[in-house]
Design a protein around this motif. Sequence first.
Motif, PDB file in Angstrom:
ATOM      1  N   UNK A  66      21.295  -3.734 -13.355  1.00 47.01           N
ATOM      2  CA  UNK A  66      20.831  -3.748 -11.966  1.00 47.01           C
ATOM      3  C   UNK A  66      19.376  -3.332 -11.782  1.00 47.01           C
ATOM      4  N   UNK A  67      18.699  -2.888 -12.834  1.00 53.62           N
ATOM      5  CA  UNK A  67      17.286  -2.514 -12.699  1.00 53.62           C
ATOM      6  C   UNK A  67      16.439  -3.778 -12.605  1.00 53.62           C
ATOM      7  N   UNK A  68      15.425  -3.729 -11.758  1.00 53.01           N
ATOM      8  CA  UNK A  68      14.529  -4.876 -11.595  1.00 53.01           C
ATOM      9  C   UNK A  68      13.187  -4.423 -11.066  1.00 53.01           C
ATOM     10  N   UNK A  69      12.150  -5.119 -11.519  1.00 57.94           N
ATOM     11  CA  UNK A  69      10.806  -4.832 -11.039  1.00 57.94           C
ATOM     12  C   UNK A  69      10.620  -5.446  -9.659  1.00 57.94           C
ATOM     13  N   UNK A  87      19.012 -10.865 -18.662  1.00 62.73           N
ATOM     14  CA  UNK A  87      18.286 -10.508 -17.449  1.00 62.73           C
ATOM     15  C   UNK A  87      18.021 -11.714 -16.575  1.00 62.73           C
ATOM     16  N   UNK A  88      17.178 -11.474 -15.565  1.00 62.42           N
ATOM     17  CA  UNK A  88      16.764 -12.523 -14.643  1.00 62.42           C
ATOM     18  C   UNK A  88      15.247 -12.613 -14.624  1.00 62.42           C
ATOM     19  N   UNK A 114       9.316 -11.831 -10.333  1.00 57.60           N
ATOM     20  CA  UNK A 114       9.971 -10.566 -10.685  1.00 57.60           C
ATOM     21  C   UNK A 114      10.882 -10.833 -11.882  1.00 57.60           C
ATOM     22  N   UNK A 115      11.247  -9.767 -12.590  1.00 56.38           N
ATOM     23  CA  UNK A 115      12.197  -9.853 -13.688  1.00 56.38           C
ATOM     24  C   UNK A 115      12.927  -8.541 -13.816  1.00 56.38           C
ATOM     25  N   UNK A 116      14.129  -8.615 -14.379  1.00 54.63           N
ATOM     26  CA  UNK A 116      14.940  -7.416 -14.550  1.00 54.63           C
ATOM     27  C   UNK A 116      16.269  -7.739 -15.202  1.00 54.63           C
ATOM     28  N   UNK A 144      18.190  -7.986  -1.883  1.00 57.36           N
ATOM     29  CA  UNK A 144      19.536  -8.228  -2.403  1.00 57.36           C
ATOM     30  C   UNK A 144      19.842  -9.717  -2.414  1.00 57.36           C
ATOM     31  N   UNK A 145      19.326 -10.454  -1.447  1.00 54.80           N
ATOM     32  CA  UNK A 145      19.528 -11.908  -1.403  1.00 54.80           C
ATOM     33  C   UNK A 145      18.929 -12.578  -2.639  1.00 54.80           C
ATOM     34  N   UNK A 146      17.723 -12.170  -3.015  1.00 53.84           N
ATOM     35  CA  UNK A 146      17.091 -12.730  -4.211  1.00 53.84           C
ATOM     36  C   UNK A 146      17.814 -12.274  -5.479  1.00 53.84           C
ATOM     37  N   UNK A 147      18.181 -10.996  -5.533  1.00 55.95           N
ATOM     38  CA  UNK A 147      18.779 -10.469  -6.748  1.00 55.95           C
ATOM     39  C   UNK A 147      20.219 -10.942  -6.951  1.00 55.95           C
TER      40      UNK A 147
END
Length: 151
Positions: A66-69, A87-88, A114-116, A144-147
């Motif tokens: 769940x960590x993301x920049x 990751x994403x 972004x990435x995470x 949250x919509x993007x993630x």
Amino acid sequence: MKVSIVAICMLGALAGCKSAAEESSIFPKGEKSPNVNHTGNVWLKELNHADSVFTYSTSVAISDPEARLNWHVHPGGQILIVTEGVGYYQERNKPKRTIKKGDVIKCLPGVEHWHGATPDQGVTYIATSPAEKGKTIWMEKVSDEDYYGKK
């Protein structure tokens, strides 16, 4: 006969040691980064500081699930080499991509992204970026919509 059995057992033990060594990280975990430009737990280890000869910096980032920049831009671009986990990666106004061990991601200069890590797995990557064109420009947190992909 006894010698053969002992030799086979020793080879098996050595093979097991090699597998365990291959699965451990070759770089130390680094320092836990303060949650200023990211969500969740992220550890950073600087491998190379940019200088007058090697004008790019190289770091290892380890992210918990769940960590993301935050959204950000690298004026000189960035290359990510995923070494562990899943990751994403997402560029602004483009679909989110799943990235995994062995993937090489080229973040073009000036592109917002972004990435995470994923919600279920952490991700580790080596990041390198030319420093002479400027430092990372940080933007807003990833929604949250993007993630999660919720609307």
